[in-house]
Design a protein around this motif. Structure first.
Motif, PDB file in Angstrom:
ATOM      1  N   ILE A 121       0.851  -1.187   0.000  1.00  0.00           N
ATOM      2  CA  ILE A 121       0.000   0.000   0.000  1.00  0.00           C
ATOM      3  C   ILE A 121       0.886   1.235   0.000  1.00  0.00           C
ATOM      4  O   ILE A 121       1.785   1.364   0.824  1.00  0.00           O
ATOM      5  CB  ILE A 121      -0.972  -0.009   1.201  1.00  0.00           C
ATOM      6  CG1 ILE A 121      -1.935   1.189   1.127  1.00  0.00           C
ATOM      7  CG2 ILE A 121      -0.217   0.001   2.534  1.00  0.00           C
ATOM      8  CD1 ILE A 121      -3.088   1.110   2.107  1.00  0.00           C
ATOM      9  N   TYR A 122       0.660   2.104  -0.967  1.00  0.00           N
ATOM     10  CA  TYR A 122       1.425   3.350  -1.066  1.00  0.00           C
ATOM     11  C   TYR A 122       0.650   4.410  -0.304  1.00  0.00           C
ATOM     12  O   TYR A 122      -0.077   5.210  -0.871  1.00  0.00           O
ATOM     13  CB  TYR A 122       1.602   3.723  -2.534  1.00  0.00           C
ATOM     14  CG  TYR A 122       2.776   4.635  -2.797  1.00  0.00           C
ATOM     15  CD1 TYR A 122       4.084   4.126  -2.739  1.00  0.00           C
ATOM     16  CD2 TYR A 122       2.604   5.967  -3.119  1.00  0.00           C
ATOM     17  CE1 TYR A 122       5.166   4.955  -2.997  1.00  0.00           C
ATOM     18  CE2 TYR A 122       3.680   6.795  -3.381  1.00  0.00           C
ATOM     19  CZ  TYR A 122       4.966   6.289  -3.311  1.00  0.00           C
ATOM     20  OH  TYR A 122       6.041   7.104  -3.562  1.00  0.00           O
ATOM     21  N   ARG A 140      -1.900   5.499  -4.501  1.00  0.00           N
ATOM     22  CA  ARG A 140      -1.688   4.895  -5.813  1.00  0.00           C
ATOM     23  C   ARG A 140      -2.973   4.262  -6.351  1.00  0.00           C
ATOM     24  O   ARG A 140      -3.174   4.167  -7.556  1.00  0.00           O
ATOM     25  CB  ARG A 140      -0.582   3.840  -5.725  1.00  0.00           C
ATOM     26  CG  ARG A 140       0.825   4.428  -5.671  1.00  0.00           C
ATOM     27  CD  ARG A 140       1.323   4.802  -7.052  1.00  0.00           C
ATOM     28  NE  ARG A 140       2.603   5.500  -7.010  1.00  0.00           N
ATOM     29  CZ  ARG A 140       3.789   4.895  -6.981  1.00  0.00           C
ATOM     30  NH1 ARG A 140       3.849   3.572  -6.938  1.00  0.00           N
ATOM     31  NH2 ARG A 140       4.903   5.604  -6.977  1.00  0.00           N
ATOM     32  N   ASN A 141      -3.840   3.807  -5.445  1.00  0.00           N
ATOM     33  CA  ASN A 141      -5.122   3.218  -5.854  1.00  0.00           C
ATOM     34  C   ASN A 141      -6.278   4.199  -5.693  1.00  0.00           C
ATOM     35  O   ASN A 141      -7.436   3.821  -5.858  1.00  0.00           O
ATOM     36  CB  ASN A 141      -5.402   1.941  -5.056  1.00  0.00           C
ATOM     37  CG  ASN A 141      -4.467   0.806  -5.458  1.00  0.00           C
ATOM     38  OD1 ASN A 141      -4.287   0.535  -6.645  1.00  0.00           O
ATOM     39  ND2 ASN A 141      -3.859   0.161  -4.482  1.00  0.00           N
ATOM     40  N   HIS A 142      -5.947   5.449  -5.331  1.00  0.00           N
ATOM     41  CA  HIS A 142      -6.927   6.529  -5.293  1.00  0.00           C
ATOM     42  C   HIS A 142      -8.137   6.169  -4.430  1.00  0.00           C
ATOM     43  O   HIS A 142      -9.294   6.274  -4.847  1.00  0.00           O
ATOM     44  CB  HIS A 142      -7.350   6.897  -6.716  1.00  0.00           C
ATOM     45  CG  HIS A 142      -6.175   7.085  -7.634  1.00  0.00           C
ATOM     46  ND1 HIS A 142      -5.337   8.178  -7.555  1.00  0.00           N
ATOM     47  CD2 HIS A 142      -5.658   6.270  -8.602  1.00  0.00           C
ATOM     48  CE1 HIS A 142      -4.374   8.058  -8.461  1.00  0.00           C
ATOM     49  NE2 HIS A 142      -4.540   6.916  -9.094  1.00  0.00           N
ATOM     50  N   ALA A 160     -13.819   5.393   0.654  1.00  0.00           N
ATOM     51  CA  ALA A 160     -13.871   6.580  -0.209  1.00  0.00           C
ATOM     52  C   ALA A 160     -13.061   6.281  -1.458  1.00  0.00           C
ATOM     53  O   ALA A 160     -11.997   5.666  -1.387  1.00  0.00           O
ATOM     54  CB  ALA A 160     -13.321   7.817   0.498  1.00  0.00           C
ATOM     55  N   GLY A 161     -13.560   6.721  -2.595  1.00  0.00           N
ATOM     56  CA  GLY A 161     -12.857   6.489  -3.847  1.00  0.00           C
ATOM     57  C   GLY A 161     -12.863   5.026  -4.249  1.00  0.00           C
ATOM     58  O   GLY A 161     -13.837   4.308  -4.037  1.00  0.00           O
ATOM     59  N   GLY A 162     -11.750   4.601  -4.862  1.00  0.00           N
ATOM     60  CA  GLY A 162     -11.638   3.212  -5.279  1.00  0.00           C
ATOM     61  C   GLY A 162     -12.288   2.918  -6.618  1.00  0.00           C
ATOM     62  O   GLY A 162     -12.472   1.752  -6.993  1.00  0.00           O
ATOM     63  N   HIS A 173      -8.188  11.446  -6.904  1.00  0.00           N
ATOM     64  CA  HIS A 173      -6.956  11.485  -7.705  1.00  0.00           C
ATOM     65  C   HIS A 173      -5.809  11.870  -6.761  1.00  0.00           C
ATOM     66  O   HIS A 173      -5.600  13.033  -6.451  1.00  0.00           O
ATOM     67  CB  HIS A 173      -7.094  12.497  -8.836  1.00  0.00           C
ATOM     68  CG  HIS A 173      -5.985  12.438  -9.854  1.00  0.00           C
ATOM     69  ND1 HIS A 173      -4.860  11.644  -9.705  1.00  0.00           N
ATOM     70  CD2 HIS A 173      -5.827  13.075 -11.049  1.00  0.00           C
ATOM     71  CE1 HIS A 173      -4.067  11.807 -10.741  1.00  0.00           C
ATOM     72  NE2 HIS A 173      -4.629  12.670 -11.576  1.00  0.00           N
ATOM     73  N   THR A 174      -5.114  10.859  -6.297  1.00  0.00           N
ATOM     74  CA  THR A 174      -3.996  10.999  -5.374  1.00  0.00           C
ATOM     75  C   THR A 174      -4.442  11.589  -4.034  1.00  0.00           C
ATOM     76  O   THR A 174      -4.111  12.738  -3.694  1.00  0.00           O
ATOM     77  CB  THR A 174      -2.858  11.849  -5.969  1.00  0.00           C
ATOM     78  OG1 THR A 174      -2.641  11.477  -7.330  1.00  0.00           O
ATOM     79  CG2 THR A 174      -1.561  11.642  -5.217  1.00  0.00           C
ATOM     80  N   PRO A 175      -5.199  10.818  -3.247  1.00  0.00           N
ATOM     81  CA  PRO A 175      -5.603  11.289  -1.915  1.00  0.00           C
ATOM     82  C   PRO A 175      -4.409  11.336  -0.973  1.00  0.00           C
ATOM     83  O   PRO A 175      -3.592  10.423  -0.944  1.00  0.00           O
ATOM     84  CB  PRO A 175      -6.626  10.245  -1.471  1.00  0.00           C
ATOM     85  CG  PRO A 175      -6.233   8.996  -2.198  1.00  0.00           C
ATOM     86  CD  PRO A 175      -5.717   9.463  -3.530  1.00  0.00           C
ATOM     87  N   THR A 176      -4.323  12.405  -0.196  1.00  0.00           N
ATOM     88  CA  THR A 176      -3.195  12.567   0.717  1.00  0.00           C
ATOM     89  C   THR A 176      -3.658  12.333   2.154  1.00  0.00           C
ATOM     90  O   THR A 176      -3.846  11.201   2.569  1.00  0.00           O
ATOM     91  CB  THR A 176      -2.525  13.939   0.531  1.00  0.00           C
ATOM     92  OG1 THR A 176      -3.481  14.989   0.707  1.00  0.00           O
ATOM     93  CG2 THR A 176      -1.908  14.047  -0.858  1.00  0.00           C
ATOM     94  N   TYR A 177      -3.887  13.399   2.914  1.00  0.00           N
ATOM     95  CA  TYR A 177      -4.220  13.221   4.322  1.00  0.00           C
ATOM     96  C   TYR A 177      -5.729  13.170   4.550  1.00  0.00           C
ATOM     97  O   TYR A 177      -6.526  13.645   3.725  1.00  0.00           O
ATOM     98  CB  TYR A 177      -3.552  14.310   5.155  1.00  0.00           C
ATOM     99  CG  TYR A 177      -2.057  14.133   5.182  1.00  0.00           C
ATOM    100  CD1 TYR A 177      -1.486  13.046   5.854  1.00  0.00           C
ATOM    101  CD2 TYR A 177      -1.212  14.998   4.487  1.00  0.00           C
ATOM    102  CE1 TYR A 177      -0.114  12.857   5.863  1.00  0.00           C
ATOM    103  CE2 TYR A 177       0.165  14.809   4.489  1.00  0.00           C
ATOM    104  CZ  TYR A 177       0.706  13.735   5.180  1.00  0.00           C
ATOM    105  OH  TYR A 177       2.067  13.537   5.169  1.00  0.00           O
TER     106      TYR A 177
END
Length: 302
Positions: A121-122, A140-142, A160-162, A173-177
């Motif tokens: 997992i990134y 990486r898997n958004h 969320a997302g996926g 698109h590239t979730p961070t915190y």
């Protein structure tokens, strides 16, 4: 809406980018331990977790995880992006992004007890709720994923997302915190869509609650958001990384307000250079990981 003094104080780092104990190198995620009156810092560029006293000056740091060079051994870290304290297990949980894993390091036996909790997992952001459930952003898997207490080792559940990379309401698109409230609402900084999304528990799509209208200087815009906080009434505070400012979107507002900074690449006490993470202590003082200034700033409640 909360307010803080405009001049911050440096509580860790601030002595240039470096690997000495009074230095940091591009710090990212932080965790405030109010009981111990200390801060844990994901010292990204030094591949370590650093612990400092909140009021001990900038020279009292100690390495509590990593610090053995960049690598993928169990006693090493590679570009850690987040750290939280698991009070139940008296341990640190670390987003070891460069090694594509989430790991646990014991606080009672840091030289011995370590384990890999999640592989492949990134990850960027971590948060644990009061039930001991772990939420992780998988950029990486958004997606944002959840592991209930006791589920570690399993695949996790997407919350969320996926749904691939994109800007639709069911995509990230590239979730961070991330920030998780007591109702398990997921707030996520959707970095490359330049917006903050809110996903209610079990929802199939999110709601745009900040940004998403461009990347310029307008109060309706964000530019690569990272750290975020949500207060009790639903106001959203976000580190607008690309614009060197901290913003607040009051609940229901279509535009934000600049709370701190808004200046360019400076090192003054009231300025940031790519602020990346936000945290509060029990007194509601604000802590900012000032990424490219290699320091942690505290802004006291005004």
């Amino acid at each position: 809406m909360m307010k803080w003094k405009v001049d911050g104080e440096t509580i860790a780092g601030g002595n240039g980018g470096g690997c000495n104990l009074n230095q940091l190198y591009c710090p990212e995620g932080i965790y405030i331990d109010d009981e111990e009156q200390c801060i844990y810092i994901a010292d990204w560029g030094n591949h370590r977790i650093v612990k400092c006293k909140l009021d001990g000056g900038t020279d009292d740091a100690q390495i509590v995880a990593g610090g053995n060079g960049e690598g993928n051994r169990i006693d090493q870290l590679c570009r850690p992006t987040a750290v939280i304290v698991d009070k139940n297990n008296k341990s640190l949980i670390i987003s070891d992004q460069g090694n594509r894993r989430v790991v646990r390091w014991s606080l009672e036996n840091p030289s011995g007890d370590k384990e890999i909790l999640i592989k492949n997992i990134y990850s960027c952001g971590l948060m644990m709720n009061d039930n001991g459930d772990l939420f992780v952003s998988d950029w990486r898997n958004h997606a944002v994923k959840r592991w209930r207490k006791g589920e570690i080792g399993q695949e996790g559940t997407i919350v969320a997302g996926g749904n691939g990379t994109g800007n639709q309401l069911n995509q990230l698109h590239t979730p961070t915190y991330i920030f998780i409230d007591e109702k398990e609402t997921v707030y996520v900084s959707d970095r490359d869509n330049h917006r903050v999304m809110k996903w209610l528990k079990d929802a199939n799509e999110g709601i745009i609650v900040a940004g998403g209208q461009g990347t310029e200087n307008s109060l309706k815009e964000l530019n690569h958001p990272y750290g975020l906080l949500v207060n009790e009434v639903g106001d959203i505070y976000v580190a607008d990384w690309g614009k060197n400012r901290i913003m607040c979107w009051p609940l229901g507002s279509e535009e934000g307000r600049v709370i701190l900074s808004g200046y360019d690449e400076e090192k003054g006490s009231n300025r940031f250079y790519m602020p990346i993470y936000l945290s509060l202590d029990v007194k509601k003082n604000l802590y900012v990981a000032d990424h490219q200034n290699h320091r942690i700033q505290r802004f006291r409640v005004d």
